[in-house]
Design a protein around this motif. Structure first.
Motif, PDB file in Angstrom:
ATOM      1  N   PRO A 163       0.809  -1.234   0.000  1.00 46.32           N
ATOM      2  CA  PRO A 163       0.000   0.000   0.000  1.00 46.32           C
ATOM      3  C   PRO A 163       0.836   1.275   0.000  1.00 46.32           C
ATOM      4  O   PRO A 163       0.367   2.320  -0.429  1.00 46.32           O
ATOM      5  CB  PRO A 163      -0.830  -0.138   1.278  1.00 46.32           C
ATOM      6  CG  PRO A 163      -0.096  -1.111   2.129  1.00 46.32           C
ATOM      7  CD  PRO A 163       0.562  -2.039   1.197  1.00 46.32           C
ATOM      8  N   GLN A 164       2.042   1.197   0.480  1.00 44.02           N
ATOM      9  CA  GLN A 164       2.867   2.408   0.550  1.00 44.02           C
ATOM     10  C   GLN A 164       3.287   2.912  -0.827  1.00 44.02           C
ATOM     11  O   GLN A 164       3.620   4.094  -0.979  1.00 44.02           O
ATOM     12  CB  GLN A 164       4.110   2.158   1.400  1.00 44.02           C
ATOM     13  CG  GLN A 164       3.785   1.878   2.866  1.00 44.02           C
ATOM     14  CD  GLN A 164       5.040   1.750   3.709  1.00 44.02           C
ATOM     15  OE1 GLN A 164       6.122   2.128   3.262  1.00 44.02           O
ATOM     16  NE2 GLN A 164       4.876   1.234   4.923  1.00 44.02           N
ATOM     17  N   VAL A 165       3.316   2.035  -1.822  1.00 47.94           N
ATOM     18  CA  VAL A 165       3.717   2.485  -3.162  1.00 47.94           C
ATOM     19  C   VAL A 165       2.523   2.545  -4.116  1.00 47.94           C
ATOM     20  O   VAL A 165       2.672   3.018  -5.242  1.00 47.94           O
ATOM     21  CB  VAL A 165       4.806   1.552  -3.736  1.00 47.94           C
ATOM     22  CG1 VAL A 165       6.059   1.615  -2.892  1.00 47.94           C
ATOM     23  CG2 VAL A 165       4.301   0.115  -3.837  1.00 47.94           C
ATOM     24  N   ARG A 186       1.893  -0.738  -8.704  1.00 43.88           N
ATOM     25  CA  ARG A 186       3.245  -0.182  -8.723  1.00 43.88           C
ATOM     26  C   ARG A 186       4.125  -1.001  -7.768  1.00 43.88           C
ATOM     27  O   ARG A 186       3.627  -1.748  -6.924  1.00 43.88           O
ATOM     28  CB  ARG A 186       3.247   1.294  -8.286  1.00 43.88           C
ATOM     29  CG  ARG A 186       2.477   2.175  -9.266  1.00 43.88           C
ATOM     30  CD  ARG A 186       2.284   3.585  -8.717  1.00 43.88           C
ATOM     31  NE  ARG A 186       3.531   4.327  -8.627  1.00 43.88           N
ATOM     32  CZ  ARG A 186       4.118   4.946  -9.650  1.00 43.88           C
ATOM     33  NH1 ARG A 186       3.569   4.894 -10.860  1.00 43.88           N
ATOM     34  NH2 ARG A 186       5.252   5.612  -9.480  1.00 43.88           N
ATOM     35  N   ARG A 187       5.425  -0.870  -7.914  1.00 47.29           N
ATOM     36  CA  ARG A 187       6.368  -1.566  -7.044  1.00 47.29           C
ATOM     37  C   ARG A 187       7.626  -0.719  -6.891  1.00 47.29           C
ATOM     38  O   ARG A 187       7.879   0.203  -7.672  1.00 47.29           O
ATOM     39  CB  ARG A 187       6.732  -2.935  -7.611  1.00 47.29           C
ATOM     40  CG  ARG A 187       7.448  -2.908  -8.942  1.00 47.29           C
ATOM     41  CD  ARG A 187       7.817  -4.307  -9.374  1.00 47.29           C
ATOM     42  NE  ARG A 187       8.461  -4.305 -10.701  1.00 47.29           N
ATOM     43  CZ  ARG A 187       9.003  -5.364 -11.269  1.00 47.29           C
ATOM     44  NH1 ARG A 187       8.986  -6.534 -10.628  1.00 47.29           N
ATOM     45  NH2 ARG A 187       9.561  -5.282 -12.464  1.00 47.29           N
TER      46      ARG A 187
END
Length: 820
Positions: free
Chosen positions: A772-774, A778-779
């Motif tokens: 969830p932080q990115v 996305r990765r």
């Protein structure tokens, strides 16, 4: 082929006292491999021929018991108790007298049994160790010697049997006639041809009508009819003994005679029950779907390539292979049709393999037999049936002969000497070929050599050269090794292939070579689409297995079969590799067929090489189970698709090239877990996880990982030189970028290298994060950069400027952002 020495001595004047070891050496010198020497069972003490004078049936016992008075040549008959009932008064038998020791240490002594003194033993075949028949006593027949004669020579206890391995081109050696000719020539002693028999002048009308529809497959067919055969007449002991020594089971007089003549003359024959044959005999091709029950009781579906012997009822024999059950010789057969023919060898071989019937007849016909022996064999068999069974020939034999003359072979008399390196004179060449049986014409220049009818293998000058060298003696050919040219070491390709194999072995993989053949079933199991180039296979004209008739276009079928076999044996963690040639198919020009009498010219050699398919060298790995073992230190790590990719990187590193990896779809890999392997933008292989359907079809665990790479597609590398080692300290920089999940890590690494330039010494991906932080889709990819200048220590300003340049270029090229 088993050769009883006693039988051979009837046709060859073997010098008296010649030991078996010398005969063994003579066979080997003639090119006949000796597989085994069978020596007779050991019998000591008095063993004599006896004649039964009286038989008294003893009563009051649970089984038949007879008390016999037997003349053993001593004047006074001996009384012997016997439980067998297959002999009668007047029969000649073998008697072991007290003091004899039979095979197995069985000692004979006078003893009281069944209220009578048994002063010896009447012997069976098994008790004497000369066969397995234990149904009754050995009855010698009317031609037995006088009572009291030593029985060991009569029953073959002094006869050694030499078993030979006969090569396919020496089919004439599958008979005593051929062996006698070879041994007489090899030893330089007189020999007598058992085939030098003139058939009698039979009179009358042909006893049967015969038509041969396929003269190419049967160029000679002979048949004779006999009647008045006593169906109860036994085969003489000497014939049964020789059949047993040759490994042939005795059945009945008519069948035994045909088998005996086959072993003696090399001409297979077949006996039909004449009363069960209806109408004319026709030799023809089978009609597709016809059926025939052969003598072994199997009903066989025939193909149009099968050649048959038929009558009005249909097929009665599979030509040259096995007779039919409908006309089989039975216990009441009194009239016989004897058939002897010459069949085309390749057709016999096809039929025998198609029906899986490797009969003794087919073994001889497919190697080639003497077509001159058909009528001789009929005459010999008819004479034996007349002598021992009372049969008589009816009418005249039928002999359908469509053969043409055999062409002569032109031979330079100096050719054998040039090839063998031995000076053979023209007279010596002519003499040796004449000993083989050839007709040699010419004295000054080229010789015109006509091979004999029993040597179908002699078709070219090279065959005649081989015969000259063989009979003159292989020991005369000098053994001189050529001077080896100066060595140049391994080629670049050899070094690369060895490096690849060594690198994978050091990486924990075990080499598992497999056969280079496959079938369509293996390609179907891999799920290859119809248009896939790997389905364009090259078929082998004479494959080892009909199920795998093609050369492989990929290493995966054999390697995955080895993986499945190891897993089925109880192994859990398996990592295998194989490297070898594959054979892409496609259209190829037809190869010419050059002659063997001279070296092909350059144009022919170029055409031959042009017809040879490409054979690129591939390497493949397959692994399943744990890549890192479990233990007290943890749960271990299962093998995944990334391990197959890493194996490809090891191969590229060993080959001295750099590999690029990107996502792609290709059977048999899982669509979402397949990596395409590139070098300088060219695809050289694929790696990843097998498709679940492929794993199920091949009985492999889910998530099995494989890799295949074309080693020959890797670019050549120059002679390696050592890198310049900088003595200045490095600067380490860690960067993490957030970008779209579909962007390959290899593309990000390429952008980093492009921006950093020569100051970048190494780059390594050390972390991949999704969460969830990115954001969804996305990765985060984190890289460790090692920066170093070859001639100075990098300043902080230079490192900071380089870092900013890399970040800016990656953000622009990959639509990424720097993660804080």
């Amino acid at each position: 082929m088993r050769v009883p020495i006693g039988w051979l001595a009837e046709h060859v004047d073997v010098p008296a006292g010649t030991p078996v070891e010398d005969l063994d050496t003579a066979f080997v010198r003639l090119g006949l491999e000796v597989e085994e020497v069978h020596r007779p069972a050991e019998v000591t003490g008095p063993l004599v021929v006896g004649r039964v004078l009286e038989i008294e049936e003893l009563t009051g016992f649970k089984k038949p018991i007879r008390y016999c008075r037997v003349d053993v040549g001593e004047g006074t008959p001996r009384g012997i108790v016997c439980g067998a009932t297959n002999f009668a008064v007047g029969d000649a038998v073998v008697v072991a007298l007290p003091g004899a020791v039979l095979p197995g240490g069985f000692q004979i002594a006078a003893r009281t049994t069944y209220d009578h003194v048994s002063d010896g033993m009447i012997c069976s075949v098994r008790e004497l160790g000369v066969g397995d028949d234990h149904a009754g006593i050995l009855v010698l027949g009317d031609d037995a010697p006088a009572p009291g004669t030593p029985a060991a020579p009569v029953v073959g206890l002094d006869d050694v049997v030499i078993e030979l391995a006969v090569t396919p081109d020496r089919g004439y050696c599958l008979s005593m006639r051929g062996i006698a000719r070879e041994m007489g020539t090899g030893l330089g002693v007189p020999w007598r041809d058992p085939g030098a028999l003139t058939p009698p002048a039979w009179s009358g009308e042909p006893a049967w009508q015969v038509t041969v529809e396929d003269a190419e497959r049967c160029d000679r067919f002979s048949m004779v009819a006999l009647e008045g055969l006593d169906p109860t007449a036994p085969s003489p002991w000497w014939m049964r003994r020789r059949l047993a020594q040759s490994g042939v089971r005795s059945i009945s007089l008519a069948v035994d005679v045909t088998n005996y003549v086959m072993l003696e003359l090399g001409q297979p024959m077949h006996a039909f029950d004449r009363d069960r044959v209806s109408g004319a005999i026709v030799v023809r091709r089978a009609r597709e779907g016809e059926r025939l029950t052969t003598l072994d009781g199997s009903q066989r579906r025939l193909a149009s390539d099968d050649l048959l012997i038929t009558d009005d009822s249909g097929p009665i024999g599979l030509a040259a292979v096995m007779g039919g059950a409908s006309t089989e010789i039975g216990a009441a057969t009194g009239s016989v049709l004897l058939e002897a023919a010459h069949w085309e060898p390749t057709g016999v071989a096809r039929t025998a393999r198609r029906h899986r019937l490797p009969s003794e007849a087919a073994k001889r016909f497919e190697r080639g037999v003497d077509p001159e022996m058909t009528m001789v064999a009929l005459a010999r068999a008819a004479a034996l049936l007349a002598e021992y069974g009372g049969a008589r020939v009816v009418g005249t034999p039928v002999d359908v002969d469509t053969r043409g003359p055999r062409p002569a072979i032109a031979l330079d008399p100096a050719l054998p000497g040039r090839i063998a390196g031995v000076a053979y004179t023209p007279a010596q060449v002519s003499g040796l070929l004449g000993a083989v049986g050839c007709t040699v014409e010419g004295d000054g220049g080229a010789l015109a050599v006509t091979p004999p009818s029993w040597r179908p293998d002699l078709t070219d000058p090279a065959d005649l050269v081989e015969e000259v060298v063989r009979l003159a003696g292989y020991d005369d050919v000098p053994s001189v090794l050529p001077t080896a040219p100066p060595g140049r070491g391994l080629t670049d390709g050899q070094r690369r292939r060895r490096a690849v194999g060594r690198a994978l072995a050091e990486f924990g993989y075990v080499e598992a070579p497999s056969f280079p053949f496959l079938g369509t079933a293996a390609l179907d199991a891999l799920g290859l689409p119809d248009g896939d180039p790997r389905r364009q296979v090259l078929l082998v004209r004479n494959p080892l297995s009909e199920e795998e008739p093609a050369l492989r276009t990929t290493l995966l079928p054999g390697l995955l079969a080895a993986l499945a076999r190891n897993l089925s044996r109880g192994l859990r963690d398996v990592a295998l590799f194989e490297h070898g040639s594959v054979f892409p198919g496609g259209e190829r020009p037809a190869a010419p067929l050059p002659g063997v009498d001279r070296r092909p010219d350059d144009e022919t050699l170029a055409a031959l090489l042009g017809a040879v398919p490409e054979q690129p060298w591939h390497v493949a790995v397959a692994l399943s189970g744990h890549r890192e073992p479990r233990g007290w230190w943890g749960q271990g790590r299962p093998a995944v698709w990334a391990d197959a990719v890493q194996a490809a990187r090891r191969v590229a590193e060993a080959a001295g090239v750099e590999l690029t990896v990107r996502a792609r779809e290709r059977a048999p890999w899982h669509p979402g877990r397949c990596a395409e392997l590139l070098v300088d933008g060219r695809v050289v292989g694929h790696a990843g996880e097998l498709h679940p359907r492929v794993c199920a079809a091949l009985d492999l665990p889910p998530r099995t990982a494989v890799m295949e790479l074309d080693v020959d597609a890797l670019p050549p590398v120059p002679v390696p030189t050592g890198p310049h080692l900088s003595s200045f300290p490095p600067v380490f920089v860690d960067l993490a970028f957030v970008l779209a999940e579909e962007v390959p890590a290899a593309a990000v690494e390429a952008s980093i290298r492009e921006a950093a330039g020569d100051l970048l010494e190494a780059v390594r991906l050390f972390d991949v994060y999704t969460g969830p932080q990115v954001g969804e889709g996305r990765r985060s990819l984190a890289y460790s950069l090692t920066l170093r200048a070859p001639d100075r220590t990098l300043s902080g300003e230079e490192a900071a400027e380089l870092r900013q340049r890399v970040v800016a270029h990656v953000e622009q090229a990959q639509q990424a952002e720097l993660r804080g």
